[in-house]
Scaffold this active site. Structure first.
Site, PDB file in Angstrom:
ATOM      1  N   ASP A  82       0.833  -1.208   0.000  1.00 52.79           N
ATOM      2  CA  ASP A  82       0.000   0.000   0.000  1.00 52.79           C
ATOM      3  C   ASP A  82       0.868   1.259   0.000  1.00 52.79           C
ATOM      4  O   ASP A  82       2.056   1.231  -0.378  1.00 52.79           O
ATOM      5  CB  ASP A  82      -0.975  -0.058   1.195  1.00 52.79           C
ATOM      6  CG  ASP A  82      -2.298   0.636   0.915  1.00 52.79           C
ATOM      7  OD1 ASP A  82      -2.342   1.879   0.982  1.00 52.79           O
ATOM      8  OD2 ASP A  82      -3.289  -0.057   0.604  1.00 52.79           O
ATOM      9  N   ASP A  83       0.307   2.347   0.424  1.00 56.70           N
ATOM     10  CA  ASP A  83       0.912   3.679   0.403  1.00 56.70           C
ATOM     11  C   ASP A  83       2.287   3.703   1.099  1.00 56.70           C
ATOM     12  O   ASP A  83       2.490   2.996   2.086  1.00 56.70           O
ATOM     13  CB  ASP A  83      -0.056   4.614   1.141  1.00 56.70           C
ATOM     14  CG  ASP A  83       0.235   6.072   0.907  1.00 56.70           C
ATOM     15  OD1 ASP A  83       1.232   6.384   0.235  1.00 56.70           O
ATOM     16  OD2 ASP A  83      -0.544   6.899   1.415  1.00 56.70           O
TER      17      ASP A  83
ATOM     18  N   ARG B  29      -6.339  16.140   3.293  1.00 61.26           N
ATOM     19  CA  ARG B  29      -5.287  15.180   3.655  1.00 61.26           C
ATOM     20  C   ARG B  29      -3.917  15.692   3.185  1.00 61.26           C
ATOM     21  O   ARG B  29      -3.133  14.960   2.625  1.00 61.26           O
ATOM     22  CB  ARG B  29      -5.571  13.805   3.046  1.00 61.26           C
ATOM     23  CG  ARG B  29      -4.982  12.673   3.856  1.00 61.26           C
ATOM     24  CD  ARG B  29      -4.989  11.368   3.090  1.00 61.26           C
ATOM     25  NE  ARG B  29      -4.478  10.302   3.910  1.00 61.26           N
ATOM     26  CZ  ARG B  29      -4.034   9.143   3.453  1.00 61.26           C
ATOM     27  NH1 ARG B  29      -4.047   8.894   2.171  1.00 61.26           N
ATOM     28  NH2 ARG B  29      -3.575   8.231   4.257  1.00 61.26           N
TER      29      ARG B  29
ATOM     30  N   ASP C   3      -6.086   4.823  -5.674  1.00 55.28           N
ATOM     31  CA  ASP C   3      -6.771   5.580  -4.632  1.00 55.28           C
ATOM     32  C   ASP C   3      -7.063   7.014  -5.078  1.00 55.28           C
ATOM     33  O   ASP C   3      -6.522   7.498  -6.089  1.00 55.28           O
ATOM     34  CB  ASP C   3      -5.882   5.590  -3.372  1.00 55.28           C
ATOM     35  CG  ASP C   3      -6.691   5.628  -2.091  1.00 55.28           C
ATOM     36  OD1 ASP C   3      -7.857   6.040  -2.130  1.00 55.28           O
ATOM     37  OD2 ASP C   3      -6.129   5.250  -1.048  1.00 55.28           O
TER      38      ASP C   3
ATOM     39  N   CYS D 267     -10.395   2.845  -5.438  1.00 54.04           N
ATOM     40  CA  CYS D 267     -10.522   3.170  -4.021  1.00 54.04           C
ATOM     41  C   CYS D 267     -10.563   4.682  -3.940  1.00 54.04           C
ATOM     42  O   CYS D 267      -9.916   5.372  -4.725  1.00 54.04           O
ATOM     43  CB  CYS D 267      -9.301   2.625  -3.274  1.00 54.04           C
ATOM     44  SG  CYS D 267      -9.220   3.128  -1.548  1.00 54.04           S
TER      45      CYS D 267
ATOM     46  N   ASP E 273     -13.184   2.242   4.039  1.00 52.97           N
ATOM     47  CA  ASP E 273     -12.043   2.186   4.957  1.00 52.97           C
ATOM     48  C   ASP E 273     -12.468   1.622   6.309  1.00 52.97           C
ATOM     49  O   ASP E 273     -11.621   1.327   7.151  1.00 52.97           O
ATOM     50  CB  ASP E 273     -11.454   3.594   5.169  1.00 52.97           C
ATOM     51  CG  ASP E 273     -10.460   3.948   4.074  1.00 52.97           C
ATOM     52  OD1 ASP E 273     -10.104   3.061   3.280  1.00 52.97           O
ATOM     53  OD2 ASP E 273     -10.049   5.125   4.014  1.00 52.97           O
TER      54      ASP E 273
HETATM   55  C1  GLA Z   1      -6.895   5.542   1.748  1.00 54.05           C
HETATM   56  C2  GLA Z   1      -7.349   4.135   1.420  1.00 54.05           C
HETATM   57  C3  GLA Z   1      -6.696   3.154   2.354  1.00 54.05           C
HETATM   58  C4  GLA Z   1      -5.194   3.265   2.221  1.00 54.05           C
HETATM   59  C5  GLA Z   1      -4.746   4.707   2.457  1.00 54.05           C
HETATM   60  C6  GLA Z   1      -3.294   4.905   2.105  1.00 54.05           C
HETATM   61  O1  GLA Z   1      -7.390   5.952   2.970  1.00 54.05           O
HETATM   62  O2  GLA Z   1      -8.737   4.046   1.459  1.00 54.05           O
HETATM   63  O3  GLA Z   1      -7.108   1.833   2.077  1.00 54.05           O
HETATM   64  O4  GLA Z   1      -4.797   2.829   0.957  1.00 54.05           O
HETATM   65  O5  GLA Z   1      -5.497   5.644   1.694  1.00 54.05           O
HETATM   66  O6  GLA Z   1      -2.888   6.188   2.312  1.00 54.05           O
END
Ligand code: GLA
Length: 736
Positions: A365-366, A442, A477, A525, A547
């Site tokens: 992920d991120d 954000r 995302d 997403c 989320d």
């Molecule tokens: C969003 C997505 C999460 C995750 C974060 C990463 O909130 O919905 O699932 O990937 O970003 O920053």
């Protein structure tokens, strides 16, 4: 399926086995709707439906004295003459007038269905659908309008959209261009919308319609978690298993409006399309504008039937490519396990345990790129952070693939942090209004995807990362709504098109990445479910649903989502407890029992489970592998609503009705109450089924129901809060 043009009456009849859609040409040349509902016989002339008596106090078109637009059902209502209701479009001509009358000119009927340039749309081959294009013109405005209608062989749905073209030498301003209008002859309907916010998406709510306007809208640049671009109108006595309802689903991912207007004389109008606020498209001579598509579905068999029509249509005629109708890989995502604080070593450790458990795909992920160590920096710099990934994405993906796992990663291509190299180099690439400070969400700004050079640049950066690596999946995302929507290079008269051009730019990036990497599975997403709409499904066959991964909240979110979207599109994972969002601790069984009804995966580090729990995870994965085709592509029925009771239940049944999987959830225990019965759906009434070593007839399970108490004895503890069971129901051939 057929489309009949009754020449003498000038009426069109689109039908298949289940529905009829009939319209005609009114005395003023505009189109009038005559019927949409259950299939009826074709008849040469249905003009009696058109109301021809002038009533007092109602203005009448002066040329055709007995015809009032306000008393009749318009097909695509215009602004400025005598309809007075909400209008479907507004085109301002060079002299400043927005009065329009589009009259019938010609039509074309063809097999199959055409796509819509740059936009997502359902597709169909020649045997599967027929399309009617009706061309109308407004000579005074020097404009033409084509209204397109597709009837499908296999679904009780009509797909609609509109296309405007300007033929003059000056410019017109299209200030509203909705995708559909459906006028109905009475207002005895209820309206269901799917609203909420971040972490509580798509919660259904019902209200009575009547005189006046009810609407849901998004002005956030995304379809939004606040209101989903899917609404249903239903008769007051319609429930899950019987009664009339009509669904309206927008195949689009930006600003929208869905409205129902009860007129003064009994007519009900439902409209859906791009939100007209801050929408203005300038058309020069020869230029045209095509609206996105709306899918209208009809049922007289209740809401479950309506949902299944959308599920099937979207699985078979909207989702494209390699992953269409393919069971989805069980994944493990590191987000809730590490957030952005990870090393390659930690990732490999999580992945290796995931492999041991039977997981098929690992998702990073991120946090893998630029200076991305928290959410203040790095977005826009799509280059690997070599402190975290010493051999880049290529190196990590090779190592993960070598373990026998597929590999994928997270991106947020539409965004930039002010603290990034991209923003420092191109500060004018963000949406921002001159002289004003752009608002942050954000800690990030929105890139101006209405500009081709911006999309090109992001494409090139992502291409490099993906091309060198072994990538099977991408989580795309999008973590904030659009604000200060102004493109820093567009002419002032183009600014009203920026919201829409942004969406087109985003779609074009998807299209290019899909073309370059056709085997990649995309999951959309947007802070969870902020952009869960039919438009996205055309590019990304699944969407991270929310989320909020708390199993109890997820029951509601997934239940609400199932009204309009296929189960296989619902991204659903088991996460750690106490839950990150709610602090609730729910057993690993219930967490999985909810997550099974979607794509399934784990949002945690499996190394942190004790041995007993890890064994359960292995068992869950084995179970999901066995039943995922049934769950993801079977016929889904909602059985008990968590919005009306303290329980929830749903069932998926295979097409041949041989196998079914029942999910039952206790959200809140009712102490000292009889457990009652749960009536199942979708089974063959005449067949004998085996469930938990007990034989039942299909009609017994559907009409008498399952005695919930049976499951108490089998070791399920569903007398407590947050307990649940998922059980297999299998047809058997021998008698009792
Ligand atoms: C969003 C997505 C999460 C995750 C974060 C990463 O909130 O919905 O699932 O990937 O970003 O920053």
């Amino acid at each position: 399926m057929n489309i009949i043009w009754n020449k003498t009456s000038g009426q069109f009849h689109l039908y298949n086995d289940r529905i009829s859609y009939i319209m005609g040409i009114a005395v003023n040349g505009e189109l009038t709707n005559l019927y949409f509902g259950k299939r009826i016989h074709d008849k040469e002339n249905m003009s009696y439906v058109i109301f021809r008596t002038a009533m007092p106090n109602v203005l009448v078109d002066p040329d055709t004295e007995s015809y009032s637009m306000e008393l009749n059902r318009q097909e695509y209502p215009s602004f400025g003459t005598t309809d007075f209701g909400m209008h479907a479009f507004e085109a301002e001509t060079p002299n400043g007038s927005a009065v329009s009358t589009f009259v019938y000119k010609s039509h074309m009927i063809c097999q199959g269905k055409k796509g819509i340039e740059g936009l997502p749309a359902t597709y169909a081959d020649k045997e599967e659908a027929m399309t009617l294009d009706i061309e109308l013109e407004d000579e005074e405005a020097r404009m033409s309008l084509v209204l397109s209608y597709t009837v499908f062989r296999d679904y009780p749905v009509i797909a609609r959209h509109a296309a405007f073209k300007y033929h003059g030498n000056e410019k017109v301003r299209l200030k509203r261009a909705l995708s559909c209008c459906l006028d109905l002859p009475d207002q005895e309907y209820e309206w269901i919308q799917f609203s909420g916010a971040w972490a509580r998406e798509r919660i259904p709510s019902v209200r009575k319609l009547g005189s006046g306007i009810v609407s849901v809208e998004s002005r956030r640049g995304v379809s939004s978690a606040n209101h989903n671009p899917f609404v249903i109108i239903k008769r007051p006595d319609t429930n899950e298993s019987q009664g009339e309802a009509i669904g309206f689903s927008f195949v689009y991912s930006g600003n929208f409006i869905a409205a129902a207007e009860g007129g003064s004389f009994g007519r009900l109008r439902v409209l859906m399309g791009i939100h007209p606020d801050r929408f203005c498209f300038k058309l020069s001579g020869g230029e045209s504008f095509e609206t996105p598509e709306v899918i209208m579905a009809y049922t007289d068999g209740g809401l479950n039937d309506l949902s299944r029509s959308y599920h099937r249509l979207y699985n078979n005629n909207l989702v494209r490519g390699r992953w269409k109708n393919e069971p989805r890989p069980i994944l493990n995502n590191n987000w809730e396990a590490t957030f952005m604080d990870f090393t390659e070593e930690r990732i490999l450790k999580i992945a290796s345990k995931a492999k041991e458990a039977g997981v098929e795909l690992f998702v990073l992920d991120d946090g893998w790129f630029g200076e991305r160590n928290d959410d203040f920096a790095g977005l826009g710099d799509w280059v690997e952070n070599t402190d975290k990934l010493p051999q880049g994405m290529a190196g990590l993906s090779r190592k993960i693939n070598a373990m026998g796992l597929k590999f994928g990663f997270w991106i947020e291509p539409e965004m930039v942090n002010p603290d990034s190299n991209l923003y420092r180099r191109h500060p004018d690439w963000v949406l921002s209004s001159p002289g004003r400070k752009p608002s942050l969400g954000r800690h990030q700004l929105v890139l101006d995807f209405s500009r081709k050079e911006v999309v090109d640049h992001i494409y090139n950066m992502l291409y490099k990362v993906i091309d060198g690596a072994m990538i099977s999946y991408i989580k795309w995302d999008m973590n904030r709504s659009l604000s200060e929507v102004y493109s820093q290079t567009a002419e002032s008269e183009e600014q009203g098109g920026v919201y829409h051009r942004y969406v087109l730019g985003m779609y074009s990036l998807y299209e290019r990445l899909i073309a370059a990497f056709p085997d990649i599975l995309f999951e959309s997403c947007s802070s969870g479910g902020n952009r869960f709409d039919a438009g996205m499904l055309y590019y990304a066959p699944q969407a991270w649903c929310s989320d909020n991964t708390d199993a109890i909240d997820r029951i509601r979110i997934q239940y609400g989502t199932s009204y309009g979207y296929p189960i296989v599109s619902v991204g659903s994972h088991v996460s750690a407890v106490p839950n990150q969002q709610t602090g609730r601790s729910v057993s690993i069984e219930t967490r999985a029992n909810v997550a099974y009804f979607g794509t399934f995966g784990y949002e945690l580090d499996l190394n942190e489970l004790n041995e007993e729990e890890f064994e359960k995870v292995r068992e869950q994965i084995r179970f999901m592998k066995k039943y995922r085709s049934l769950i993801q592509f079977g016929d889904f029925y909602r059985l008990r609503s968590p919005f009306e009771t303290d329980q929830a239940a749903w069932i998926v049944v295979s097409e041949d009705k041989n196998t079914a999987l029942l999910g039952f959830y206790c959200l809140r225990a009712n102490v000292n109450m009889l457990p009652g019965f749960l009536k199942l759906s979708g089974l063959d009434p005449d067949r004998l089924y085996m469930m938990e070593n007990e034989k039942y007839y299909g009609d017994e399970l559907m009409n008498m129901g399952v005695a919930i108490s049976r499951f108490y004895k089998k070791g399920f503890t569903i007398a407590e809060d947050h307990t649940s069971f998922v059980t297999v129901i299998e047809a058997i051939d021998q008698g009792i």
